[in-house]
Design a protein around this motif. Structure first.
Motif, PDB file in Angstrom:
ATOM      1  N   GLU A 258      -6.166  -6.808  13.293  1.00 54.58           N
ATOM      2  CA  GLU A 258      -7.408  -6.171  12.845  1.00 54.58           C
ATOM      3  C   GLU A 258      -7.440  -5.830  11.359  1.00 54.58           C
ATOM      4  N   ILE A 259      -6.334  -5.945  10.652  1.00 57.91           N
ATOM      5  CA  ILE A 259      -6.338  -5.543   9.233  1.00 57.91           C
ATOM      6  C   ILE A 259      -5.873  -6.681   8.327  1.00 57.91           C
ATOM      7  N   GLY A 260      -6.138  -7.902   8.751  1.00 56.18           N
ATOM      8  CA  GLY A 260      -5.722  -9.040   7.932  1.00 56.18           C
ATOM      9  C   GLY A 260      -6.294  -9.015   6.533  1.00 56.18           C
ATOM     10  N   HIS A 261      -7.472  -8.401   6.368  1.00 54.94           N
ATOM     11  CA  HIS A 261      -8.094  -8.332   5.050  1.00 54.94           C
ATOM     12  C   HIS A 261      -7.410  -7.320   4.142  1.00 54.94           C
ATOM     13  N   LEU A 262      -6.512  -6.501   4.705  1.00 54.06           N
ATOM     14  CA  LEU A 262      -5.839  -5.468   3.920  1.00 54.06           C
ATOM     15  C   LEU A 262      -4.386  -5.809   3.594  1.00 54.06           C
ATOM     16  N   VAL A 263      -3.722  -6.578   4.431  1.00 57.75           N
ATOM     17  CA  VAL A 263      -2.282  -6.789   4.243  1.00 57.75           C
ATOM     18  C   VAL A 263      -2.018  -7.631   2.998  1.00 57.75           C
ATOM     19  N   TYR A 264      -0.890  -7.357   2.372  1.00 60.51           N
ATOM     20  CA  TYR A 264      -0.400  -8.156   1.244  1.00 60.51           C
ATOM     21  C   TYR A 264       0.929  -8.769   1.642  1.00 60.51           C
ATOM     22  N   SER A 265       0.981 -10.089   1.646  1.00 58.42           N
ATOM     23  CA  SER A 265       2.203 -10.809   2.012  1.00 58.42           C
ATOM     24  C   SER A 265       2.870 -11.283   0.725  1.00 58.42           C
ATOM     25  N   HIS A 266       3.999 -10.671   0.395  1.00 57.59           N
ATOM     26  CA  HIS A 266       4.650 -10.974  -0.878  1.00 57.59           C
ATOM     27  C   HIS A 266       5.548 -12.198  -0.755  1.00 57.59           C
ATOM     28  N   LYS A 267       5.223 -13.213  -1.516  1.00 54.91           N
ATOM     29  CA  LYS A 267       6.026 -14.428  -1.582  1.00 54.91           C
ATOM     30  C   LYS A 267       7.008 -14.261  -2.734  1.00 54.91           C
ATOM     31  N   TRP A 268       8.260 -14.115  -2.392  1.00 55.22           N
ATOM     32  CA  TRP A 268       9.266 -13.776  -3.382  1.00 55.22           C
ATOM     33  C   TRP A 268       9.498 -14.912  -4.365  1.00 55.22           C
ATOM     34  N   GLN A 269       9.665 -14.533  -5.620  1.00 58.83           N
ATOM     35  CA  GLN A 269      10.054 -15.446  -6.682  1.00 58.83           C
ATOM     36  C   GLN A 269      11.337 -14.925  -7.313  1.00 58.83           C
ATOM     37  N   PRO A 270      12.151 -15.803  -7.849  1.00 55.61           N
ATOM     38  CA  PRO A 270      13.396 -15.343  -8.472  1.00 55.61           C
ATOM     39  C   PRO A 270      13.131 -14.250  -9.506  1.00 55.61           C
ATOM     40  N   GLY A 271      13.929 -13.186  -9.433  1.00 52.96           N
ATOM     41  CA  GLY A 271      13.808 -12.091 -10.388  1.00 52.96           C
ATOM     42  C   GLY A 271      12.829 -11.006 -10.012  1.00 52.96           C
ATOM     43  N   ASP A 272      12.138 -11.134  -8.892  1.00 53.14           N
ATOM     44  CA  ASP A 272      11.157 -10.114  -8.503  1.00 53.14           C
ATOM     45  C   ASP A 272      11.830  -8.761  -8.251  1.00 53.14           C
ATOM     46  N   PHE A 273      11.132  -7.706  -8.666  1.00 54.83           N
ATOM     47  CA  PHE A 273      11.564  -6.322  -8.460  1.00 54.83           C
ATOM     48  C   PHE A 273      10.326  -5.533  -8.052  1.00 54.83           C
ATOM     49  N   ILE A 274      10.419  -4.779  -6.953  1.00 56.30           N
ATOM     50  CA  ILE A 274       9.266  -4.039  -6.431  1.00 56.30           C
ATOM     51  C   ILE A 274       9.626  -2.573  -6.272  1.00 56.30           C
ATOM     52  N   VAL A 275       8.669  -1.710  -6.624  1.00 52.41           N
ATOM     53  CA  VAL A 275       8.761  -0.281  -6.323  1.00 52.41           C
ATOM     54  C   VAL A 275       7.615   0.053  -5.381  1.00 52.41           C
ATOM     55  N   SER A 276       7.924   0.739  -4.280  1.00 51.16           N
ATOM     56  CA  SER A 276       6.934   1.057  -3.261  1.00 51.16           C
ATOM     57  C   SER A 276       6.924   2.548  -2.963  1.00 51.16           C
ATOM     58  N   ASP A 277       5.716   3.102  -2.792  1.00 54.98           N
ATOM     59  CA  ASP A 277       5.556   4.449  -2.261  1.00 54.98           C
ATOM     60  C   ASP A 277       5.734   4.341  -0.750  1.00 54.98           C
ATOM     61  N   ASN A 278       6.910   4.708  -0.269  1.00 52.02           N
ATOM     62  CA  ASN A 278       7.257   4.480   1.132  1.00 52.02           C
ATOM     63  C   ASN A 278       6.350   5.232   2.101  1.00 52.02           C
ATOM     64  N   LEU A 279       5.828   6.388   1.698  1.00 49.14           N
ATOM     65  CA  LEU A 279       4.973   7.165   2.585  1.00 49.14           C
ATOM     66  C   LEU A 279       3.553   6.608   2.659  1.00 49.14           C
ATOM     67  N   ALA A 280       3.193   5.742   1.727  1.00 49.12           N
ATOM     68  CA  ALA A 280       1.828   5.220   1.658  1.00 49.12           C
ATOM     69  C   ALA A 280       1.711   3.776   2.115  1.00 49.12           C
ATOM     70  N   VAL A 281       2.855   3.117   2.327  1.00 49.90           N
ATOM     71  CA  VAL A 281       2.843   1.681   2.608  1.00 49.90           C
ATOM     72  C   VAL A 281       3.769   1.374   3.782  1.00 49.90           C
ATOM     73  N   ALA A 282       3.236   0.705   4.796  1.00 47.88           N
ATOM     74  CA  ALA A 282       4.072   0.179   5.872  1.00 47.88           C
ATOM     75  C   ALA A 282       4.465  -1.256   5.536  1.00 47.88           C
ATOM     76  N   HIS A 283       5.545  -1.711   6.123  1.00 47.54           N
ATOM     77  CA  HIS A 283       5.974  -3.078   5.839  1.00 47.54           C
ATOM     78  C   HIS A 283       6.713  -3.671   7.027  1.00 47.54           C
ATOM     79  N   GLU A 284       6.895  -4.978   6.946  1.00 47.62           N
ATOM     80  CA  GLU A 284       7.642  -5.720   7.947  1.00 47.62           C
ATOM     81  C   GLU A 284       8.147  -7.002   7.313  1.00 47.62           C
ATOM     82  N   ALA A 285       9.344  -7.406   7.653  1.00 50.83           N
ATOM     83  CA  ALA A 285       9.880  -8.685   7.191  1.00 50.83           C
ATOM     84  C   ALA A 285       9.342  -9.796   8.082  1.00 50.83           C
TER      85      ALA A 285
END
Length: 314
Positions: A258-285
């Motif tokens: 139901e939320i496909g329009h909201l999810v962001y699927s990160h396609k990793w590239q070499p050297g990527d570094f991410i900072v996430s607000d853990n309380l505001a963002v859910a995730h799954e591998a």
């Protein structure tokens, strides 16, 4: 004269979100022009919005000394955008990742220690058990540390060895909550989760983010022992196993269908570094993160977690 019609009366949820981002970018650009400086820039620091939510920073080398004003800007951007991506960072050492994580608070590491982890506070994950912990993030949609009295505040991720497949999927919990039907949200507001780890901590499924005040969620669909209805009221009761499975299935349905329009699927590239607000963002591998080395190449991810500062309250 043609009468204007509010966008919210005609637009789909995705169009509404994109329109909001566009109008905000115009406002930011206007403010930048009025001040005589480029919008959302600080010398080599430039922020670009992702299509729906989140942001990408260009022109910053995290391996260099970062001035305090830029660190404050990064902190502000993580609060505002919730997911901030730094591309082309090359190899960030374990110690440097720990130092960057320290911009957001004290580190707290409660996870398995792989022998090849470069630092005690680095959680090293992989698709090869010779290189890191495997199967990580494949237990359902979640935030990190939902079982803790104070769940982690922030997470950082650095791709050390980048496979050809294996996205990490993120969802913005304020928008997810606001997308719920009024009936469903009313029911979910009554629920607290009980984790299957470190029993005794009851976390509200929906609550206000302790910093922004926006609605957010505490969840782990693969590590929930039960739900409690109407905690601390005369109507309090613990859901049985069948009802708990039904609730978890309903949550999974929302996130997967139901939320496909909201999810962001990160396609990793070499050297990527991410900072996430853990309380505001859910995730799954994604499932591809555990494909074999022979199929997709070696995957190595380093993650840190910053200690939570807040108990979660309704």
């Amino acid at each position: 004269m043609q009468q204007s019609v509010p966008l919210t009366t005609v637009a789909t949820p995705r169009v509404q979100v994109l329109a909001h981002r566009y109008l905000r970018s115009l406002s930011t650009a206007r403010d930048g022009m009025l001040s005589g400086r480029p919008a959302t820039s600080d010398r080599e620091y430039n922020v670009q919005f992702l299509p729906v939510w989140g942001a990408e920073v260009l022109g910053l080398d995290l391996n260099q000394d970062i001035p305090d004003p830029v660190i404050r800007k990064i902190q502000e951007d993580v609060t505002e955008h919730r997911l901030v991506i730094f591309r082309d960072q090359g190899a960030v050492s374990g110690q440097r990742q720990v130092d960057i994580s320290g911009w957001f608070g004290n580190l707290e590491s409660t996870f398995y220690k792989h022998p090849k982890s470069p630092h005690p506070d680095i959680f090293r994950v992989s698709n090869s058990n010779l290189e890191g912990c495997t199967g990580v993030g494949r237990t359902g949609w979640h935030i990190d540390g939902s079982f803790m009295a104070k769940p982690f505040a922030y997470s950082t991720y650095h791709i050390v060895s980048c496979p050809t497949q294996g996205d990490t999927i993120f969802a913005p919990l304020a928008e997810v909550t606001e997308s719920l039907s009024s009936e469903r949200r009313e029911r979910w507001e009554r629920l607290h989760m009980l984790s299957d780890r470190r029993g005794g901590v009851a976390q509200p499924l929906i609550y206000p983010h302790p910093i922004t005040g926006k609605p957010t969620m505490c969840l782990h669909t693969g590590m929930t022992d039960a739900y409690v209805w109407d905690l601390d009221t005369p109507q309090e009761r613990v859901a049985g196993s069948a009802e708990t499975r039904q609730i978890l299935g309903e949550i999974e349905q929302v996130f997967r269908r139901e939320i496909g329009h909201l999810v962001y699927s990160h396609k990793w590239q070499p050297g990527d570094f991410i900072v996430s607000d853990n309380l505001a963002v859910a995730h799954e591998a994604s499932p591809q993160t555990q494909m074999t080395v022979s199929d997709v190449g070696l995957r190595i991810m380093h993650r840190t977690t910053v200690a939570g500062q807040h108990h979660l309250h309704k």
